[in-house]
Design a protein around this motif. Structure first.
Motif, PDB file in Angstrom:
ATOM      1  N   VAL A  42     -58.000  35.086 -30.923  1.00  0.00           N
ATOM      2  CA  VAL A  42     -59.152  34.384 -31.482  1.00  0.00           C
ATOM      3  C   VAL A  42     -59.362  33.111 -30.680  1.00  0.00           C
ATOM      4  O   VAL A  42     -58.426  32.345 -30.462  1.00  0.00           O
ATOM      5  N   ASP A  43     -60.597  32.877 -30.240  1.00  0.00           N
ATOM      6  CA  ASP A  43     -60.931  31.672 -29.484  1.00  0.00           C
ATOM      7  C   ASP A  43     -62.142  31.014 -30.132  1.00  0.00           C
ATOM      8  O   ASP A  43     -63.236  31.567 -30.127  1.00  0.00           O
ATOM      9  N   PHE A  44     -61.924  29.847 -30.712  1.00  0.00           N
ATOM     10  CA  PHE A  44     -63.004  29.123 -31.375  1.00  0.00           C
ATOM     11  C   PHE A  44     -63.650  28.088 -30.463  1.00  0.00           C
ATOM     12  O   PHE A  44     -64.452  27.282 -30.916  1.00  0.00           O
ATOM     13  N   VAL A 101     -60.452  18.986 -27.749  1.00  0.00           N
ATOM     14  CA  VAL A 101     -59.587  19.813 -28.588  1.00  0.00           C
ATOM     15  C   VAL A 101     -60.044  21.259 -28.451  1.00  0.00           C
ATOM     16  O   VAL A 101     -61.224  21.567 -28.584  1.00  0.00           O
ATOM     17  N   ARG A 102     -59.099  22.147 -28.177  1.00  0.00           N
ATOM     18  CA  ARG A 102     -59.389  23.577 -28.045  1.00  0.00           C
ATOM     19  C   ARG A 102     -58.585  24.328 -29.100  1.00  0.00           C
ATOM     20  O   ARG A 102     -57.399  24.088 -29.255  1.00  0.00           O
ATOM     21  N   LEU A 103     -59.237  25.231 -29.833  1.00  0.00           N
ATOM     22  CA  LEU A 103     -58.584  25.976 -30.901  1.00  0.00           C
ATOM     23  C   LEU A 103     -58.561  27.459 -30.556  1.00  0.00           C
ATOM     24  O   LEU A 103     -59.605  28.109 -30.477  1.00  0.00           O
ATOM     25  N   THR A 104     -57.360  27.978 -30.301  1.00  0.00           N
ATOM     26  CA  THR A 104     -57.160  29.404 -30.072  1.00  0.00           C
ATOM     27  C   THR A 104     -55.962  29.856 -30.892  1.00  0.00           C
ATOM     28  O   THR A 104     -55.126  29.039 -31.284  1.00  0.00           O
TER      29      THR A 104
END
Length: 58
Positions: A13-15, A33-36
């Motif tokens: 999942v990559d947001f 900020v990176r959310l995976t």
């Protein structure tokens, strides 16, 4: 003898990413900020083969 099956699933999942700016006290501070997330799921299915179907009687 019951039928047994195994299952395995992988999900990535990559947001995306977002830039945040902290309130400037002595200067603006920015953060990227990176959310995976990586998810692995495993399971077992058991199916019992009965001789006749189960019927509800009233």
């Amino acid at each position: 003898m019951p039928d047994v099956t195994l299952k395995l699933e992988y999900v990535h999942v990559d947001f995306g990413s977002k830039r945040y700016v902290d309130p400037p006290i002595s200067g603006a501070v920015t953060r990227d900020v990176r959310l995976t997330d990586d998810i692995v799921r495993a399971g077992v299915n058991v199916r019992f083969n009965w001789d006749r179907p189960v019927v509800t009687k009233y």
